[in-house]
Write an enzyme that holds these catalytic residues in place. Sequence first.
Site, PDB file in Angstrom:
ATOM      1  N   HIS A 264       1.044   5.855  -1.939  1.00 47.44           N
ATOM      2  CA  HIS A 264       2.070   6.746  -1.055  1.00 47.44           C
ATOM      3  C   HIS A 264       2.047   7.737  -1.968  1.00 47.44           C
ATOM      4  O   HIS A 264       2.323   8.956  -0.749  1.00 47.44           O
ATOM      5  CB  HIS A 264       3.661   5.782  -1.996  1.00 47.44           C
ATOM      6  CG  HIS A 264       3.099   4.438  -2.071  1.00 47.44           C
ATOM      7  ND1 HIS A 264       3.255   3.921  -0.815  1.00 47.44           N
ATOM      8  CD2 HIS A 264       3.260   3.322  -2.469  1.00 47.44           C
ATOM      9  CE1 HIS A 264       3.248   1.765  -0.512  1.00 47.44           C
ATOM     10  NE2 HIS A 264       3.517   1.595  -1.745  1.00 47.44           N
ATOM     11  N   ASP A 315      -1.046  -2.918   1.598  1.00 48.05           N
ATOM     12  CA  ASP A 315       0.904  -3.689   0.865  1.00 48.05           C
ATOM     13  C   ASP A 315       0.965  -4.793   0.933  1.00 48.05           C
ATOM     14  O   ASP A 315       0.759  -5.572   1.235  1.00 48.05           O
ATOM     15  CB  ASP A 315       1.264  -1.743   0.861  1.00 48.05           C
ATOM     16  CG  ASP A 315       2.065  -1.673  -0.277  1.00 48.05           C
ATOM     17  OD1 ASP A 315       1.966  -2.711  -1.535  1.00 48.05           O
ATOM     18  OD2 ASP A 315       2.970  -0.826  -0.545  1.00 48.05           O
TER      19      ASP A 315
END
Length: 449
Positions: A264, A315
């Site tokens: 991220h 994810d």
Amino acid sequence: MKTLDAAMLWTPDGWRSDAGFDIDDHGRVRARVAAEPTGSSSWIVPGVANLHSHAFQRAMAGMAERQTNASDSFWTWRETMYRFAARFTPQLLQAVATQLYVEMLEAGYTTVCEFHYLHHAPDGRPYADPAAMSRALIAAARDAGIRLTLLPVLYMTGGFDGRALGERQRRFGHDVDAYLRLIDTLCEDADASLHVGCALHSLRAVPPDAMRAVLDALPPSMPVHIHIAEQIGEVQDSLALRNARPVEWLLANANVDARWTLVHATHLTPDETQGIARSGATVAICPTTEANLGDGLFPLREYLDAGGRWGIGSDSHISVSPVEELRWLEYGQRLFTRHRNIAVSVQSPSVGETLLRDVARSARHSSGHAIGTFATGEYADAVVLDIDAPALFGLTPEDAIDRWIFSGNRPLVRDVYVGGRRVVENGQHRHRTEIAQRYREAMAELMRD
């Protein structure tokens, strides 16, 4: 030995006509030379590495889209995830992960980095085999035929203040010694299709002393992944309790280098952006999950200008498509800047080729596998585009990658090879039906009241 030949072969150096490569008995590219014309109509690109996966979350995709709080965010979504995670057993995890990995292969992912923290029974007690949940993921990857980087997660505390794990987090937890034993155990099973790395869940979940102890104990080449700077709340807590932003603190307190993947890294200052790029680390950007959770937008243009390395991950798997991740990475930047064609350079004016080139070049560093570019000695992990699909009619080397990524949502993958072995043919995984049936049965169990 066998040969994979193509009418057109794409590498980070561009397209080559009547190209191909020999594949040795270990599934590696033996020689990449111009092939004799064979009449092949195949347009081939490298398989994509999925740098960030939580496999069990595929089963809850679409189930957190009802408002539970007027200020719904990652933190309220996490409550739904905890409730769902508590239902998993090794058998259910294997069934769900195998289905997910089949979907990844059919979409063009050939390697997955599994960031795995669902270690123990729901009450926090280890299974008789402490590696039971990890072994379920290994079995799933082998059943599907995808290349796996298994990243067992160290998860020790519930916040920067060092609070104990909550009741629903207990199945995630290890102390340092037990965690290192797990890594040692899993490394015994490593082979050409399985690489084992280390995942530190986040700075809020791993105290500084524990982080240093683990890093000191790891082999120097082992990949290290960490969630970092995903939410504003995390940045604020880090500032309050460590007097530094998460990425700022990490760069100052760890030897961050090319074996690191920062997952991220959404909320960065210009100095942090430059610092990651200088370190050689890879950022794993997960655009569909980051959008779904309302996390924010990664500063892509600034990071590209700094020469930073990056890749993509799916994810939480609300989408299982490298095309959608790449497309929405670019579209997020367009919405923010109100301009078009952001991920380009003077040397690479095609958005699609710029994105795919960067993803291909980061795959080896982040996964630990020799993959990504069809270089001699790398594994022959390849995606054959479906040039019979209407969206690709009349394609040319100048527009093929852009049309694959930006021309719609119909899958444009025909065949997929992992180590020279075909696992997807005409758009379908060879074991799709039986794996889907096991997944259907697992979902029935997971959804039972």
